[in-house]
Scaffold this motif. Structure first.
Motif, short mmCIF file in Angstrom:
data_model
loop_
_atom_site.label_atom_id
_atom_site.label_comp_id
_atom_site.label_asym_id
_atom_site.label_seq_id
_atom_site.Cartn_x
_atom_site.Cartn_y
_atom_site.Cartn_z
N SER A 108 0.83 -1.21 0.00
CA SER A 108 0.00 0.00 0.00
C SER A 108 0.87 1.26 0.00
CB SER A 108 -0.93 0.01 1.22
OG SER A 108 -0.17 0.00 2.42
N TYR A 109 0.27 2.36 -0.44
CA TYR A 109 1.00 3.63 -0.49
C TYR A 109 0.04 4.78 -0.19
CZ TYR A 109 -0.98 4.18 -5.22
OH TYR A 109 -1.83 4.29 -6.29
N ALA A 110 0.62 5.89 0.27
CA ALA A 110 -0.17 7.04 0.70
C ALA A 110 -0.17 8.13 -0.35
CB ALA A 110 0.38 7.60 2.01
N THR A 111 -1.34 8.75 -0.54
CA THR A 111 -1.47 9.96 -1.36
C THR A 111 -2.35 10.95 -0.61
OG1 THR A 111 -3.46 9.22 -2.53
CG2 THR A 111 -1.34 8.61 -3.50
N SER A 112 -2.26 12.22 -1.01
CA SER A 112 -3.08 13.22 -0.31
C SER A 112 -3.68 14.26 -1.24
CB SER A 112 -2.24 13.93 0.76
OG SER A 112 -1.14 14.60 0.16
N ASN A 113 -3.47 14.12 -2.55
CA ASN A 113 -4.02 15.08 -3.51
C ASN A 113 -4.00 14.46 -4.91
OD1 ASN A 113 -1.26 15.39 -4.38
ND2 ASN A 113 -0.98 16.89 -2.74
N PHE A 114 -4.54 15.18 -5.87
CA PHE A 114 -4.64 14.63 -7.22
C PHE A 114 -3.28 14.37 -7.87
CE2 PHE A 114 -8.99 16.74 -7.30
CZ PHE A 114 -9.66 15.54 -7.08
N LYS A 116 -0.02 -4.02 -8.34
CA LYS A 116 -1.35 -4.12 -7.72
C LYS A 116 -1.41 -3.38 -6.38
CE LYS A 116 -2.48 -6.76 -11.12
NZ LYS A 116 -3.25 -6.18 -12.26
N THR A 117 -0.35 -2.65 -6.06
CA THR A 117 -0.26 -1.93 -4.79
C THR A 117 -1.48 -1.04 -4.58
OG1 THR A 117 2.09 -1.80 -5.36
CG2 THR A 117 1.37 -0.66 -3.36
N LEU A 118 -2.03 -1.04 -3.37
CA LEU A 118 -3.26 -0.31 -3.08
C LEU A 118 -3.00 1.12 -2.60
CD1 LEU A 118 -5.27 -3.09 -1.20
CD2 LEU A 118 -5.37 -2.48 -3.63
N GLN A 119 -3.77 2.04 -3.12
CA GLN A 119 -3.67 3.44 -2.72
C GLN A 119 -4.49 3.69 -1.46
OE1 GLN A 119 -4.64 7.90 -4.55
NE2 GLN A 119 -5.44 6.09 -5.55
N VAL A 120 -3.92 4.43 -0.52
CA VAL A 120 -4.63 4.86 0.69
C VAL A 120 -4.59 6.38 0.70
CG1 VAL A 120 -4.80 4.74 3.19
CG2 VAL A 120 -3.89 2.79 1.90
N ALA A 135 0.96 14.68 6.15
CA ALA A 135 1.32 14.50 7.56
C ALA A 135 0.41 13.48 8.25
CB ALA A 135 1.25 15.83 8.28
N ASP A 136 -0.84 13.37 7.80
CA ASP A 136 -1.79 12.43 8.42
C ASP A 136 -1.36 10.98 8.26
OD1 ASP A 136 -3.41 14.51 9.21
OD2 ASP A 136 -4.71 14.40 7.46
N SER A 137 -0.49 10.73 7.29
CA SER A 137 -0.09 9.34 7.02
C SER A 137 1.15 8.92 7.81
CB SER A 137 0.20 9.16 5.53
OG SER A 137 1.36 9.89 5.15
N VAL A 181 7.88 20.07 -0.64
CA VAL A 181 7.99 20.85 0.60
C VAL A 181 7.94 19.89 1.78
CG1 VAL A 181 6.93 22.63 2.03
CG2 VAL A 181 6.94 22.89 -0.45
N PHE A 182 6.94 19.00 1.77
CA PHE A 182 6.79 18.01 2.83
C PHE A 182 7.93 16.99 2.77
CE2 PHE A 182 5.35 13.81 4.16
CZ PHE A 182 4.88 14.06 5.46
N GLY A 183 8.19 16.47 1.58
CA GLY A 183 9.18 15.41 1.43
C GLY A 183 10.58 15.82 1.84
#
Length: 325
Positions: free
Chosen positions: A156-162, A179-183, A189-191, A208-210
Motif C-alpha cells: 500500500s501507499y499514501a497519497t493526499s491530492n490529485f 497491484k499496490t493499493l492506494q490509501v 502528515a496524516d499518514s 515541501v513536505f518530502g
C-alpha cells in the motif's frame, strides 16, 4: 462654441499626460492588494504565498495581503476570484491545477478555467516525490518495485491530492502493472503514523513536505517526478533513470486575476511578478523547497500554457482514475 470648448479641454487634459493618454496602470496600485490563496494559513503552500506576497509588496511599494480561502479542492478560492471586482486589487496566487483540473474533477465545474480569468504570470514549477520510511530497506525505485511485485495487493501507499494520485498510478502502470493499493489521506502528515508503523510501504508527496521530512531523518526520497533532474536538488534521480519510463508530473503556480482586469494592469503585474520570481532570493527560496522559478514572455503566453495544462489534465485524470465530485 461647444466644439471649440471640447477641443480646448482635450488639449489641456493631454498636456498633463505623457503621450496624451492615461492608463489604469499609471497610478496602480494606489491601495492594498489582496492575494487569495486556496489553502489553510500555516500550511506549506501558505508559506509560498506569503513569501511572494511580501516580495510583490516590496516591488510595488504597496501593502499586499494573503486571504486564505481553503476548501472544495481549491475551488472555493477560485470562485472567490471569479466573483471579485476586476480592478487589479484582488488576484489569486496558487497551484494552477485549481483552475486547469476543474473540468475533470468536478461533475459541474463552478467556473471555466480558460474563459473566466486573466492569467497574469507563472510563479514556479514543482515536482512530486516518491518517499519511503528512512528505516526502510528500499534505497532505490527498483528495490521498491521488486518488493511491491512480491507483495501484490498486500502492498500500500499514501497519497493526499490529485497530483500524488496521478504519479502513483503512473508508477504502477509503468512498473509492470503493480497491484499496490492506494490509501488516501487528507494531508501527507496524516499518514506519518501509519508510515512509521509499517502499515504503508511508500508515499507520494510534494517536495515541501518530502524534503522537510528527509532533512529531519523521517523519510527517504527515492525519486522526483520530472523527466529531468531538478536543478535545486540534483542528487535526487528521476524515475526514468531508475528504469521506470513515461513518468513526468510537474505542477506550476500562477498569478491570476478576474476576467476583465485592465490589460495594462495585467501587463504591469506580469512584469513585476517576473522580476520577483527571477530574483536571487526567490530562486533560493523556491530551490530550498524543491522547485524551480518559471517564467513566460507575456500574459498571453501564460494563458497558452494554461490551455495546454487543461488538456494535459484530461489525460492525467484518466491515468489517475480520478472520479468526478
Amino acid at each position: 462654441m461647444k466644439r471649440f470648448l471640447a477641443g480646448t479641454l482635450a488639449l489641456v487634459f493631454s498636456a498633463y499626460i505623457p503621450g496624451g493618454t492615461a492608463t489604469a496602470a499609471d497610478d496602480y496600485p494606489s491601495r492594498q492588494i489582496t492575494l487569495i490563496a486556496g489553502f489553510p494559513a500555516g500550511s506549506g503552500a501558505d508559506v509560498y504565498a506569503r513569501f511572494f506576497a511580501k516580495k510583490l509588496e516590496e516591488q510595488l511599494k504597496q501593502t499586499v495581503i494573503v486571504d486564505n480561502k481553503p476548501g472544495g479542492l481549491g475551488s472555493l478560492s477560485v470562485v472567490a476570484l471569479k466573483n471579485a471586482k476586476p480592478d487589479g486589487y484582488t488576484m489569486l496566487i496558487g497551484s494552477a491545477d485549481q483552475f486547469t483540473a476543474a473540468p475533470y474533477v468536478f461533475n459541474a465545474p463552478p467556473y471555466d478555467p480558460l474563459k473566466d480569468f486573466d492569467y497574469v504570470a507563472p510563479v514556479f514549477s514543482q515536482a512530486f516525490m516518491m518517499l519511503v520510511n528512512a528505516k526502510s530497506p528500499y534505497k532505490t525505485i527498483s528495490e521498491l518495485t521488486a518488493a511491491m511485485k512480491e507483495k501484490g495487493d498486500k502492498g500500500s501507499y499514501a497519497t493526499s491530492n490529485f497530483p500524488s494520485t496521478i504519479l502513483g498510478e503512473m508508477y504502477k502502470a509503468n512498473s509492470g502493472d503493480l497491484k499496490t493499493l492506494q490509501v488516501r489521506y487528507k494531508t501527507s502528515a496524516d499518514s506519518l503514523n501509519d508510515f512509521a508503523s509499517g502499515t504503508i510501504d511508500f508515499m507520494v508527496g510534494d517536495p515541501v513536505f518530502g524534503l522537510a521530512r528527509s532533512r529531519d531523518g523521517t523519510l527517504r526520497v527515492l525519486a522526483v517526478s520530472t523527466a529531468k533532474r531538478i536543478s535545486s536538488i540534483p542528487d535526487i534521480p528521476t524515475f526514468a533513470e531508475q528504469g521506470v519510463p513515461n513518468v513526468d508530473v510537474r505542477i506550476w503556480w500562477v498569478l491570476a486575476a478576474p476576467k476583465g482586469t485592465p490589460k495594462d494592469i495585467v501587463d504591469k503585474m506580469h512584469k513585476v511578478m517576473t522580476q520577483v520570481t527571477t530574483s536571487d532570493e526567490a530562486r533560493k527560496f523556491v530551490g530550498t523547497n524543491g522547485g524551480e522559478p518559471m517564467t513566460l514572455d507575456s500574459p498571453k503566453a501564460t494563458l497558452d500554457y494554461a490551455t495546454m495544462d487543461t488538456k494535459r489534465w484530461e489525460e492525467w485524470a484518466k491515468i489517475g482514475k480520478i472520479e468526478k465530485q
